[in-house]
Design an enzyme around this catalytic site. Structure first.
Site, mmCIF file in Angstrom:
data_model
loop_
_atom_site.group_PDB
_atom_site.id
_atom_site.type_symbol
_atom_site.label_atom_id
_atom_site.label_comp_id
_atom_site.label_asym_id
_atom_site.label_seq_id
_atom_site.Cartn_x
_atom_site.Cartn_y
_atom_site.Cartn_z
ATOM 1 N N TYR A 265 0.850 -1.186 0.000
ATOM 2 C CA TYR A 265 0.000 0.000 0.000
ATOM 3 C C TYR A 265 0.889 1.241 0.000
ATOM 4 C CZ TYR A 265 0.687 -0.499 5.097
ATOM 5 O OH TYR A 265 1.221 -0.669 6.352
ATOM 6 N N HIS A 315 6.088 -0.764 1.339
ATOM 7 C CA HIS A 315 6.069 0.351 0.382
ATOM 8 C C HIS A 315 7.191 0.135 -0.636
ATOM 9 C CE1 HIS A 315 3.499 2.069 3.347
ATOM 10 N NE2 HIS A 315 4.467 2.351 4.195
#
Length: 339
Positions: A265, A315
């Site tokens: 995400y 990430h």
């Protein structure tokens, strides 16, 4: 009254001019030789008139929302997606809701509708009017990351000169004003990264799970939630009317459109950047990326493991960096790399 008459006369003149231009263009196309009425001249006149009637999206040198500057940008930027959660846009599509639930894998998430209803009984359910763009303006925004490249940068006064200054997570300003500035208008956090904010600063909560929304209610009222997956503040001093909620659907939009599924995400940093593209006319980035020696760390601490997140897969820091670099290359943002 006199001013209104003048405006009416100008509008009437423009309408007549457009009509005559269109007539001449059609006439030239069918009957008049090019030597008598160059078609290109008429086309240019028509385009200039359209520009007069339809003003540019802002008065900046480069307006972020200006289309047809980059096909790459136009494919990704969707101005209709709303960055903030409100009482009017709180119903999530099923695929968005299921994707959002998987971000941090809550075992027994509370009912989202009930949670949102409770949330907007405590915080404003309408969009912050300050964030709404106004035509004919040039809203300059600084997005300040936490990179160690801000040290000895002397960017402080320049950062503070912007209309909006967005910061994120635990970033302090006291003691670092010369390099990072002292002004903050909006601060993006999630419960686990919260720090107390200035009285006039708007907090933008980035919710990665349902309990994050419940925490806002708790932290501004009863103080019953003290732990998510780590300890979180039981109470916060932020005024309830200064609390805004980053829309879960906007998180998915950043993930789908801009990151194209890279990482699990988006980071708070890239969420701040794309958010700013939607509420600002001109965006300057400070404190993003490694320092001049290639180290990833925060400007307020010496932490050799601060860049470890780049290896976890949560990430994709490299892909996010490529996105911001491309935005800079097409003049949608400016990046100040510091030291």
């Amino acid at each position: 009254m006199t001013t209104q008459k003048k405006v009416l006369k100008v509008l009437t003149f423009l309408v007549l001019l457009i009509f005559l231009t269109s007539f001449v263009l059609n006439f030239a196309h069918t009957t008049v030789p090019a030597a008598w009425f160059p078609k290109q001249m008429v086309l240019e006149l028509s385009q200039n008139l359209r520009k007069l009637i339809k003003p540019p999206p802002c008065t900046c040198t480069h307006c972020i929302s200006q289309r047809k500057v980059s096909a790459w940008f136009d494919k990704r930027f969707n101005q209709t997606v709303q960055p903030l959660l409100t009482a009017h846009n709180a119903v999530l599509e099923e695929d968005t809701y299921q994707w959002w639930l998987r971000l941090q894998r809550e075992k027994k998430p509370s009912n989202l509708s009930d949670t949102i209803r409770e949330l907007f009984s405590v915080v404003p359910g309408n969009v912050d009017p300050v964030l709404e763009k106004k035509s004919g303006s040039c809203r300059r925004c600084a997005v300040v990351g936490n990179s160690g490249n801000l040290r000895e940068s002397s960017y402080g006064p320049e950062i503070d000169s912007h209309d909006f200054v967005l910061r994120m997570n635990r970033a302090p300003t006291v003691g670092f004003e010369a390099d990072v500035g002292s002004k903050t208008t909006h601060h993006l956090v999630y419960p686990e990264s919260f720090r107390e904010l200035g009285e006039d600063v708007s907090m933008i909560l980035v919710p990665f799970k349902t309990i994050d929304l419940q925490w806002v209610v708790s932290a501004t009222t009863t103080g019953t939630i003290s732990h998510t997956y780590v300890p979180v503040p039981k109470k916060i001093k932020v005024k309830q009317d200064k609390i805004l909620i980053y829309h879960p659907a906007f998180i998915k939009y950043v993930f789908d459109n801009w990151l194209q599924g890279h990482g699990r995400y988006p980071s708070t940093g890239i969420l701040s950047v794309i958010f700013s593209l939607h509420v600002c006319d001109e965006v300057d980035l400070y404190g993003f990326g490694a320092d001049s020696k290639g180290n990833w760390h925060h400007y307020w601490e010496n932490n050799p493991s601060a860049g470890a997140f780049r290896k976890t897969g949560v990430h994709d820091g490299d892909f996010e960096s490529n996105v911001t670099a491309t935005l800079a290359a097409i003049n949608k943002i400016r990046i100040f790399t510091g030291r």
